[in-house]
Design a protein around this motif. Structure first.
Motif, PDB file in Angstrom:
ATOM      1  N   ARG A   1       0.923  -1.225  -0.067  1.00 14.32           N
ATOM      2  CA  ARG A   1      -0.115   0.150  -0.004  1.00 14.32           C
ATOM      3  C   ARG A   1       1.080   1.499   0.123  1.00 14.32           C
ATOM      4  O   ARG A   1       0.659   2.343  -0.746  1.00 14.32           O
ATOM      5  CB  ARG A   1      -0.994  -0.155   1.071  1.00 14.32           C
ATOM      6  CG  ARG A   1      -1.921  -1.108   1.075  1.00 14.32           C
ATOM      7  CD  ARG A   1      -2.916  -1.289   2.253  1.00 14.32           C
ATOM      8  NE  ARG A   1      -3.837  -2.196   2.220  1.00 14.32           N
ATOM      9  CZ  ARG A   1      -4.802  -2.495   3.046  1.00 14.32           C
ATOM     10  NH1 ARG A   1      -5.213  -1.519   3.960  1.00 14.32           N
ATOM     11  NH2 ARG A   1      -5.616  -3.537   2.893  1.00 14.32           N
TER      12      ARG A   1
ATOM     13  N   ARG B   1       2.152   1.588  -3.467  1.00 14.56           N
ATOM     14  CA  ARG B   1       0.985   2.308  -4.314  1.00 14.56           C
ATOM     15  C   ARG B   1       0.866   3.825  -4.306  1.00 14.56           C
ATOM     16  O   ARG B   1       0.740   4.518  -5.398  1.00 14.56           O
ATOM     17  CB  ARG B   1      -0.243   1.535  -4.148  1.00 14.56           C
ATOM     18  CG  ARG B   1      -0.421  -0.043  -4.491  1.00 14.56           C
ATOM     19  CD  ARG B   1      -1.032   0.051  -5.875  1.00 14.56           C
ATOM     20  NE  ARG B   1      -2.623   0.421  -5.883  1.00 14.56           N
ATOM     21  CZ  ARG B   1      -3.561  -0.233  -5.559  1.00 14.56           C
ATOM     22  NH1 ARG B   1      -3.402  -1.566  -5.046  1.00 14.56           N
ATOM     23  NH2 ARG B   1      -4.651   0.046  -5.746  1.00 14.56           N
TER      24      ARG B   1
ATOM     25  N   PRO C   1      -7.381   3.934  -3.054  1.00 16.98           N
ATOM     26  CA  PRO C   1      -6.977   2.924  -4.059  1.00 16.98           C
ATOM     27  C   PRO C   1      -7.994   2.957  -5.319  1.00 16.98           C
ATOM     28  O   PRO C   1      -9.431   3.107  -5.088  1.00 16.98           O
ATOM     29  CB  PRO C   1      -6.968   1.603  -3.525  1.00 16.98           C
ATOM     30  CG  PRO C   1      -7.785   1.771  -2.344  1.00 16.98           C
ATOM     31  CD  PRO C   1      -7.603   3.168  -1.952  1.00 16.98           C
TER      32      PRO C   1
ATOM     33  N   TRP D   1      -7.589  -2.168  -1.760  1.00 19.72           N
ATOM     34  CA  TRP D   1      -6.238  -2.321  -2.175  1.00 19.72           C
ATOM     35  C   TRP D   1      -6.160  -3.791  -2.671  1.00 19.72           C
ATOM     36  O   TRP D   1      -4.950  -3.779  -3.648  1.00 19.72           O
ATOM     37  CB  TRP D   1      -5.545  -2.119  -0.976  1.00 19.72           C
ATOM     38  CG  TRP D   1      -5.392  -0.903  -0.381  1.00 19.72           C
ATOM     39  CD1 TRP D   1      -6.108  -0.483   0.988  1.00 19.72           C
ATOM     40  CD2 TRP D   1      -4.735   0.163  -0.613  1.00 19.72           C
ATOM     41  NE1 TRP D   1      -5.922   0.827   0.820  1.00 19.72           N
ATOM     42  CE2 TRP D   1      -4.899   1.277   0.112  1.00 19.72           C
ATOM     43  CE3 TRP D   1      -3.800   0.563  -1.758  1.00 19.72           C
ATOM     44  CZ2 TRP D   1      -4.359   2.642   0.133  1.00 19.72           C
ATOM     45  CZ3 TRP D   1      -3.163   1.554  -1.741  1.00 19.72           C
ATOM     46  CH2 TRP D   1      -3.516   2.577  -0.800  1.00 19.72           C
ATOM     47  N   ASN D   2      -6.734  -4.709  -2.600  1.00 16.51           N
ATOM     48  CA  ASN D   2      -6.493  -6.122  -2.662  1.00 16.51           C
ATOM     49  C   ASN D   2      -7.608  -6.887  -3.265  1.00 16.51           C
ATOM     50  O   ASN D   2      -8.851  -6.792  -2.411  1.00 16.51           O
ATOM     51  CB  ASN D   2      -5.979  -6.709  -1.525  1.00 16.51           C
ATOM     52  CG  ASN D   2      -5.244  -8.103  -1.758  1.00 16.51           C
ATOM     53  OD1 ASN D   2      -5.743  -8.871  -2.458  1.00 16.51           O
ATOM     54  ND2 ASN D   2      -4.106  -8.331  -1.105  1.00 16.51           N
TER      55      ASN D   2
ATOM     56  N   GLU E   1      -4.528  -5.413 -10.862  1.00 17.99           N
ATOM     57  CA  GLU E   1      -4.039  -5.119  -9.390  1.00 17.99           C
ATOM     58  C   GLU E   1      -3.453  -6.486  -9.027  1.00 17.99           C
ATOM     59  O   GLU E   1      -2.139  -6.265  -8.265  1.00 17.99           O
ATOM     60  CB  GLU E   1      -5.413  -5.244  -8.406  1.00 17.99           C
ATOM     61  CG  GLU E   1      -4.797  -4.718  -6.894  1.00 17.99           C
ATOM     62  CD  GLU E   1      -4.560  -5.859  -6.185  1.00 17.99           C
ATOM     63  OE1 GLU E   1      -3.752  -5.849  -5.423  1.00 17.99           O
ATOM     64  OE2 GLU E   1      -5.335  -6.791  -6.218  1.00 17.99           O
TER      65      GLU E   1
ATOM     66  N   ARG F   1       0.615  -6.257  -7.732  1.00 16.92           N
ATOM     67  CA  ARG F   1       0.936  -6.394  -6.460  1.00 16.92           C
ATOM     68  C   ARG F   1       2.324  -7.465  -6.358  1.00 16.92           C
ATOM     69  O   ARG F   1       3.112  -7.591  -5.696  1.00 16.92           O
ATOM     70  CB  ARG F   1      -0.119  -7.022  -5.688  1.00 16.92           C
ATOM     71  CG  ARG F   1       0.094  -7.631  -4.301  1.00 16.92           C
ATOM     72  CD  ARG F   1      -1.070  -7.640  -3.360  1.00 16.92           C
ATOM     73  NE  ARG F   1      -2.324  -7.956  -4.217  1.00 16.92           N
ATOM     74  CZ  ARG F   1      -2.850  -9.056  -4.479  1.00 16.92           C
ATOM     75  NH1 ARG F   1      -2.248 -10.352  -3.875  1.00 16.92           N
ATOM     76  NH2 ARG F   1      -4.041  -9.340  -5.105  1.00 16.92           N
TER      77      ARG F   1
END
Length: 500
Positions: free
Chosen positions: A149, A152, A164, A169-170, A294, A298
Motif C-alpha cells: 500500500r 502504491r 485505491p 487495495w487487494n 491489481e 501486486r
C-alpha cells in the motif's frame, strides 16, 4: 583519469547507474566476464547458464553498437581479467553497480585490484535499501500488504487521489479459482536460438562440471527487444484473464496466464516500473478487469520489491534460519523427477527439468510445501531452488523459500506456515487424477505422502504452532484425531524417510 565499468551478468540494464555516472558513454571502457569458477558453486540449470551468458553476449554487442569500448572475456575467476583490462586501458577507477546479492558483494569487496573500486547505487529496483529500512524502522510487523500500500501511494499506481482505484487495495479473494473444464490458455511467446545463443548452447553442452536439467529446447528471450515482446504479449494475451486462475495447476499447462517476466526483470532486460506502468496503462485504455491488473501489479510492486527489501534488511545469517529444526536430506527425485511416484511432484519437477520454470503456486504449494511438511533441511531446499530455476538469485530465493515457503524464519515474512495436505492439491489442480496414491487417505498402504506428512508435521510441531493464531482451527482438527491413527501416521512418515 580513466573510468572503467564492470557490468555484472544480472545487471544488463542500458540505463544502469554505473553507465549513467559518466558524461561520455562513447568512450567508456566496459568489461563483462563469464567466470567458470563462479558457476561451479552450484549445480545450475543448463538453461540458466545459456540465458545469462547469451544475454551478456547480446548486451555486449548492443553496447558496442552504442560506441562503448567493450571487453568480453571468459575466465576462471574475475580478478585476473579485471587486472589485465585495467592495465590495457590505463584505468584508474573501476565502477560497478552494487550487486543484487550479498555473496557477490563480498566477491567485489575482496578483489585485490591495482586501482580504486567504486560501488554505484543499484537502480534496478524501485526501493533502495535505505528507503526500505526507513519504511521498516518504525514498524513492529513488516507486513507485505502494508508495504504494498505504501508503494502504491508512493509511485501513484492504481490510485484515485489518496484512495485505491476500485475502493479496495487487494482483490485476492477473486483470484483463487480452481481449474474448471477446458481452459483456453494463451500460448507463451517463445524464441528460436540465434547464432550467439547456439554458440552458448554448444559451450554449455561441453562443460565438464555437473549441471542440472535439459538444455533444449531453449526458448527464453536473451535481448531487451525480445523481453519487451514478451511484456507486450503478456499485456495483450494474458493480462485480461490473468488473475482468476493464477493459483490453478493443470497437467500440460506450464505457463497458464503467467507473465514469464521474472527472468528478464532479474537480469535487467526489463525494469519493474516500465512493467507496472504497462499494466496500469492497459487497464486505463482497455478497461481490463481490475482484479487481474491489481493482482499482477501486486506481484511486482508489492511482493518482488518487498522480498528484495527484506533480503538486505534481515541479518546476513538469515540463510541459516531453521525454526522447526528440520534436518532431513533433500530427496534424490528433486534432481531426477522420474524417481518419484507422486504425480504432482513428478509433473512439476519434470517441468522444471525441461525449462527451469514453474509458476509461483507450483513452487509454493507443491515444492516448498513438500519440503516443509516432510521436514527437509531448509538450507538444502533453498540451494536446490537457487540451482534449478532460471530466475533464481540469492536475494529472491533466500527470503522467498526460507521465509515464505518453509517458515524457517519463524514468521518474519509469513503470518503462518503454508502447509497443506493433498486436499489443497486436489482442489487447485488435476494432479491427483491417476496418481498411484489415494488423496483421501492419510494412513495405510496407498496413503498420499502429502497427507501423512501434513498431519505428522502438525503433531511434531504442535507446541510451536499453537503460538500462531491462524493455526488454531487446524490444530483443533489434529486434536480430534485418535491416538492410534496419529501413531500410524507418524510411523508412516518415519518409514518414508528410511526407504527414500
Amino acid at each position: 583519469m580513466t573510468v572503467g565499468v564492470w557490468i555484472l551478468g544480472d545487471q544488463l540494464w542500458q540505463n544502469q547507474a554505473a553507465l549513467n555516472r559518466t558524461d561520455d558513454n562513447s568512450s567508456l571502457p566496459v568489461i563483462l566476464i563469464e567466470s567458470w569458477q563462479h558457476v561451479q558453486q552450484r549445480r545450475y540449470h543448463q538453461q540458466k547458464l545459456v540465458l545469462i551468458w547469451s544475454a551478456m553476449r547480446h548486451f555486449a554487442e548492443e553496447l558496442r553498437g552504442g560506441g562503448c569500448q567493450v571487453t568480453y572475456t571468459t575466465s576462471g575467476d574475475f580478478e585476473a581479467p579485471l587486472k589485465a583490462w585495467i592495465q590495457a586501458h590505463n584505468i584508474t577507477e573501476v565502477r560497478v553497480m552494487a550487486p543484487n546479492d550479498r555473496p557477490f558483494l563480498q566477491i567485489v569487496q575482496n578483489l585485490q585490484l591495482p586501482c580504486k573500486t567504486t560501488l554505484i547505487p543499484n537502480n534496478q529496483f524501485l526501493w533502495t535499501e535505505t528507503e526500505f529500512k526507513d519504511w521498516a524502522s518504525s514498524r513492529k510487523r513488516l507486513l507485505m500488504e502494508d508495504f504494498y500500500r505504501a508503494s502504491r501511494q508512493r509511485f501513484h499506481i492504481l490510485m484515485d487521489g489518496n484512495k485505491p482505484v476500485g475502493g479496495q487495495w487487494n482483490f485476492d479473494k477473486e483470484n483463487r479459482q480452481p481449474p474448471k473444464g477446458k481452459l483456453d490458455t494463451p500460448k507463451p511467446l517463445r524464441f528460436e536460438p540465434d547464432a550467439i545463443t547456439q554458440e552458448v548452447i554448444a559451450q554449455v553442452k561441453s562443460l565438464s562440471f555437473p549441471t542440472y536439467g535439459n538444455i533444449e529446447p531453449f526458448r527464453w528471450a536473451v535481448t531487451r527487444e525480445q523481453a519487451l515482446q514478451v511484456l507486450d504479449n503478456f499485456i495483450e494475451q494474458c493480462l485480461p484473464a490473468f488473475c482468476p486462475y493464477q493459483d490453478a495447476m493443470v497437467t500440460g499447462e506450464e505457463t497458464m496466464w503467467h507473465s514469464l517476466l521474472s527472468p528478464y526483470l532479474n537480469i535487467g532486460l526489463l525494469h519493474p516500473l516500465e512493467v507496472i506502468q504497462a499494466a496500469e496503462t492497459a487497464y486505463l485504455e482497455k478497461n481490463l478487469n481490475l482484479n487481474s491488473v491489481e493482482g499482477f501489479i501486486r506481484q511486482i510492486l508489492g511482493w518482488r520489491e518487498y522480498i528484495r527489501g527484506m533480503y538486505f534488511y534481515v541479518d546476513a545469517d538469515y540463510f541459516e534460519k531453521n525454526w522447526f529444526n528440520h534436518t532431513q536430506p533433500l530427496p534424490e527425485f528433486f534432481w531426477d523427477a522420474s524417481k518419484t511416484d507422486m504425480n504432482c511432484l513428478r509433473q512439476v519437477l519434470t517441468q522444471v527439468e525441461g525449462s527451469g520454470y514453474a509458476h509461483h503456486i507450483q513452487r509454493l504449494m507443491i515444492l516448498s510445501n513438500f519440503g516443509l511438511i516432510a521436514g527437509i533441511s531448509p538450507t538444502e531446499v533453498e540451494k536446490w531452488f537457487h540451482s534449478a530455476f532460471v530466475d533464481a538469485y540469492d536475494w529472491v530465493m533466500q527470503t522467498n523459500v526460507l521465509g515464505m515457503g518453509l517458515f524457517a524464519d519463524g514468521g518474519v515474512l509469513a503470518s503462518k506456515p503454508y502447509a497443506a495436505s493433498a486436499n489443497y492439491i486436489n482442489k487447485m489442480s488435476d494432479y491427483c487424477r491417476g496418481c498411484k496414491f489415494d488423496r483421501t487417505v492419510r494412513s495405510g498402504e496407498n496413503a498420499c505422502p502429502f497427507n501423512f506428512f501434513y498431519w505428522d508435521f502438525l503433531a511434531r510441531h504442535r507446541d510451536k504452532l499453537q503460538s500462531i493464531g491462524r493455526m488454531s482451527f487446524i490444530l483443533a482438527n489434529l486434536d480430534k484425531m485418535s491416538p492410534a491413527e496419529l501413531a500410524t501416521i507418524r510411523q508412516k512418515a518415519a518409514e518414508w524417510h528410511l526407504v527414500s
